[in-house]
Design an enzyme around this catalytic site. Structure first.
Site, PDB file in Angstrom:
ATOM      1  N   ARG A   1       0.825  -1.203   0.000  1.00 31.44           N
ATOM      2  CA  ARG A   1       0.000   0.000   0.000  1.00 31.44           C
ATOM      3  C   ARG A   1       0.861   1.255   0.000  1.00 31.44           C
ATOM      4  NH1 ARG A   1      -5.291  -1.000   0.685  1.00 31.44           N
ATOM      5  NH2 ARG A   1      -5.724   1.122   1.385  1.00 31.44           N
TER       6      ARG A   1
ATOM      7  N   HIS B   1     -13.258 -25.760  29.147  1.00 27.10           N
ATOM      8  CA  HIS B   1     -13.137 -26.945  28.295  1.00 27.10           C
ATOM      9  C   HIS B   1     -14.502 -27.265  27.712  1.00 27.10           C
ATOM     10  CE1 HIS B   1     -11.855 -30.820  26.823  1.00 27.10           C
ATOM     11  NE2 HIS B   1     -12.936 -31.349  27.380  1.00 27.10           N
TER      12      HIS B   1
HETATM   13  P1  NAD Z   1       2.160  -7.015   1.872  1.00 26.58           P
HETATM   14  O1  NAD Z   1       3.325  -6.145   2.044  1.00 26.58           O
HETATM   15  O2  NAD Z   1       1.667  -7.834   2.998  1.00 26.58           O
HETATM   16  O3  NAD Z   1       2.411  -8.040   0.671  1.00 26.58           O
HETATM   17  C1  NAD Z   1       2.764  -7.633  -0.611  1.00 26.58           C
HETATM   18  C2  NAD Z   1       3.497  -8.788  -1.265  1.00 26.58           C
HETATM   19  O4  NAD Z   1       3.667  -8.484  -2.631  1.00 26.58           O
HETATM   20  C3  NAD Z   1       4.879  -9.017  -0.668  1.00 26.58           C
HETATM   21  O5  NAD Z   1       5.002 -10.366  -0.296  1.00 26.58           O
HETATM   22  C4  NAD Z   1       5.814  -8.629  -1.808  1.00 26.58           C
HETATM   23  O6  NAD Z   1       7.002  -9.392  -1.823  1.00 26.58           O
HETATM   24  C5  NAD Z   1       4.949  -8.925  -3.009  1.00 26.58           C
HETATM   25  N1  NAD Z   1       5.351  -8.207  -4.208  1.00 26.58           N
HETATM   26  C6  NAD Z   1       5.767  -6.923  -4.309  1.00 26.58           C
HETATM   27  N2  NAD Z   1       6.027  -6.624  -5.605  1.00 26.58           N
HETATM   28  C7  NAD Z   1       5.768  -7.737  -6.320  1.00 26.58           C
HETATM   29  C8  NAD Z   1       5.849  -8.068  -7.694  1.00 26.58           C
HETATM   30  N3  NAD Z   1       6.261  -7.175  -8.600  1.00 26.58           N
HETATM   31  N4  NAD Z   1       5.484  -9.313  -8.076  1.00 26.58           N
HETATM   32  C9  NAD Z   1       5.080 -10.219  -7.172  1.00 26.58           C
HETATM   33  N5  NAD Z   1       4.995  -9.961  -5.861  1.00 26.58           N
HETATM   34  C10 NAD Z   1       5.335  -8.744  -5.447  1.00 26.58           C
HETATM   35  O7  NAD Z   1       1.001  -6.046   1.300  1.00 26.58           O
HETATM   36  P2  NAD Z   1      -0.535  -6.344   1.040  1.00 26.58           P
HETATM   37  O8  NAD Z   1      -0.812  -7.802   1.076  1.00 26.58           O
HETATM   38  O9  NAD Z   1      -0.859  -5.568  -0.176  1.00 26.58           O
HETATM   39  O10 NAD Z   1      -1.196  -5.668   2.305  1.00 26.58           O
HETATM   40  C11 NAD Z   1      -1.022  -4.273   2.541  1.00 26.58           C
HETATM   41  C12 NAD Z   1      -1.133  -3.926   3.999  1.00 26.58           C
HETATM   42  O11 NAD Z   1      -2.450  -4.106   4.447  1.00 26.58           O
HETATM   43  C13 NAD Z   1      -0.215  -4.749   4.862  1.00 26.58           C
HETATM   44  O12 NAD Z   1       0.557  -3.879   5.655  1.00 26.58           O
HETATM   45  C14 NAD Z   1      -1.127  -5.549   5.717  1.00 26.58           C
HETATM   46  O13 NAD Z   1      -0.657  -5.649   7.042  1.00 26.58           O
HETATM   47  C15 NAD Z   1      -2.442  -4.792   5.681  1.00 26.58           C
HETATM   48  N6  NAD Z   1      -3.543  -5.754   5.722  1.00 26.58           N
HETATM   49  C16 NAD Z   1      -3.780  -6.399   6.886  1.00 26.58           C
HETATM   50  C17 NAD Z   1      -4.767  -7.349   6.944  1.00 26.58           C
HETATM   51  C18 NAD Z   1      -5.034  -8.070   8.228  1.00 26.58           C
HETATM   52  O14 NAD Z   1      -4.616  -7.579   9.269  1.00 26.58           O
HETATM   53  N7  NAD Z   1      -5.699  -9.216   8.210  1.00 26.58           N
HETATM   54  C19 NAD Z   1      -5.489  -7.678   5.813  1.00 26.58           C
HETATM   55  C20 NAD Z   1      -5.207  -7.016   4.647  1.00 26.58           C
HETATM   56  C21 NAD Z   1      -4.222  -6.053   4.616  1.00 26.58           C
END
Ligand code: NAD
Length: 468
Positions: free
Chosen positions: A266, A438
């Site tokens: 993000r 439990h």
């Molecule tokens: P993230 O940073 O978790 O994951 C992004 C992934 O994309 C990484 O593993 C990265 O290596 C990969 N990536 C980057 N460039 C790439 C490319 N060119 N090709 C392939 N892979 C690539 O980010 P997200 O999943 O987008 O989430 C964003 C934020 O939102 C995070 O900080 C997360 O904590 C938050 N979020 C939290 C929750 C939750 O708490 N359950 C749910 C959704 C999102």
């Protein structure tokens, strides 16, 4: 219009700050150009969890016979799922609207720009301009899905996490670019709905910030449900056409699918808000720099949530917002990130708090591990969810719990116990002497705590505490 506090952004940072301000008797103005609740309610946590429920129910129905239910499973109705999500979101947004009104908060719809540290110009949806002045300002403008060069998002064929929750047609083949939190949650959801999902991850493993065994467990489980994971893959570009999307990988390989999802992190909503002109410092990544009181370099201007970018979690934004609002009203609060529980809603569910093993090793902290497998939990077996484990880490010298990771059903609901234990500086011994109901999933925390001393009742193979 002059206020005690003006807040820019009505997500889980901004609207919570506004309610707290109202509770404390302050005159508060909350400004947002979009819907109340921000990303979390409208495009993030809540929509995805409404979908997660549908995914879980699909999985339950597929396994119905195992539980004695002989029912025919028809096609998945994504439009109905979206409709239900809209209702949930609508109810929650309506609830927030009532709470804000009840606390005397003025809500202004429009785009706010900081003109000076105590003044915000709001351009309404009709183009009209209003200037709001306030003794203090809280910036809570959040974040947005990051773009990936070469993958032009069009909202239908190539989409991001803002757009996907409104689409009612279930793609046959879906490619998710990014195997992080959002990518893995979507892989679980859409594969449960019946799509053939492929996840492309740049790094050598999915959920790369988690413990390795967590990445392995989630990948194995989702693979068993038909998800394909390709790690160490670089996407070069994608093109949407009438019949689908073509994705080019580095090395020349081409993939085809009906919908591609970009989930590569993000970006911070800190530009175009007049922040830098007002003297507010941004770091190299575009995050607003704040101190531990959530105050920026400009006195009286605070910032909270994703735009600060410490941990991009709704509940962290909320916690920061409370700190900021209290300080804006002359109190003295500090933000403490030492105990932040969070969850990843995949199959199995993942929840974690505090330190990970790799971090303790790196810091050369002498620690103990208590483990317990869900396969030995009566409740997990009754639920038909034997997959997963819990690991509790504690300091060998002080006995204090340093962290825990839980992988398995309902882990997000039980991690709070460990978080509270950590806040109370408790040890596994304190958990062991606490009677747990439990049969419940919370018993795995008890057993893992016992295991720290080699005394887990429902586990074989550990030396006794005496031997240790
Ligand atoms: P993230 O940073 O978790 O994951 C992004 C992934 O994309 C990484 O593993 C990265 O290596 C990969 N990536 C980057 N460039 C790439 C490319 N060119 N090709 C392939 N892979 C690539 O980010 P997200 O999943 O987008 O989430 C964003 C934020 O939102 C995070 O900080 C997360 O904590 C938050 N979020 C939290 C929750 C939750 O708490 N359950 C749910 C959704 C999102």
């Amino acid at each position: 219009m002059t206020y005690d506090v003006a807040i820019l952004g009505a997500g889980p940072g901004g609207y919570v700050a506004a309610i707290r301000g109202g509770q404390l008797g302050a005159k508060v103005c909350l400004i947002d150009e979009g819907e109340l609740g921000g990303t979390c309610l409208n495009r993030g946590c809540i929509p995805s969890k409404a979908f997660y429920e549908s995914a879980g129910r699909m999985e339950s129905l597929r396994r119905g016979a195992e539980f004695g239910i002989r029912a025919e499973l028809g096609a998945f109705d994504l439009a109905a799922c979206v409709g239900r999500k809209d209702k949930v979101v609508g109810d929650l947004v309506g609830g927030i609207q009532k709470l804000l009104k009840g606390h005397g908060v003025d809500v202004l719809r429009g785009r706010g720009t900081l003109m000076a540290p105590d003044s915000i110009q709001v351009t309404g949806l009709d183009g009209g301009k209003t200037v709001v002045t306030a003794r203090a300002v809280i910036i809570a403008t959040g974040s947005r899905p990051a773009d990936l060069t070469g993958l032009p998002v069009d909202g239908r064929r190539i989409v991001n996490s803002d757009q996907i929750w409104g689409l009612t047609d279930l793609p046959e083949r879906m490619v998710i670019v990014g195997g992080g939190v959002i990518g893995c949650e979507m892989a679980h959801i859409y594969s449960a709905f019946g799509a053939k999902v492929t996840v492309l991850e740049l790094l050598d493993r999915i959920l790369a910030t988690e413990e390795r065994e967590v990445s392995r467990t989630v990948q194995k489980t989702l693979e068993a449900r038909g998800v394909e994971f390709r790690t160490g893959v670089r996407v070069q570009g994608a093109e949407a056409g009438a019949s689908g999307v073509t994705i080019a990988l580095q090395g020349g390989e081409v993939l085809r699918c009906d919908r591609a999802v970009v989930a590569v992190g993000r970006a911070y909503n800190s530009k175009g808000l007049g922040l830098e002109k007002a003297g507010i410092e941004l770091d190299g990544k575009g995050r607003v720099v704040v101190n531990d009181e959530m105050e920026t370099a400009v006195p009286g201007v605070y910032a909270v949530g994703d735009v600060v970018g410490q941990l991009m979690l709704a509940h962290v934004a909320t916690s920061e917002a409370l700190v900021a609002m209290h300080n804006a009203l002359g109190k003295k609060y500090w933000m403490d990130y030492s105990v932040v529980p969070y969850a990843v809603f995949t199959a199995p569910e993942v929840a974690s708090v505090g330190a990970k093993e790799a971090e303790l090793k790196q810091k050369k902290i002498d620690y103990k591990v208590g483990r317990f497998s869900f396969a030995a939990s009566g409740k997990a077996l009754c639920m038909g969810e034997p997959e997963g484990f819990i690991k509790i880490l504690s300091d060998s010298d002080t006995g204090r719990i340093l962290g825990a990771t839980v992988v398995g059903a309902h882990s997000s609901d039980i991690i709070g116990e460990v978080a509270l234990a950590m806040r109370m500086e408790a040890s596994p011994g304190d958990i062991v002497t606490t009677i747990h109901v439990h049969p419940t999933m919370s018993e795995v925390i008890l057993e893992a705590s016992e295991d720290t001393m080699g005394l887990s009742i429902h586990k074989m193979g550990r030396r006794s505490a005496k031997e240790e």
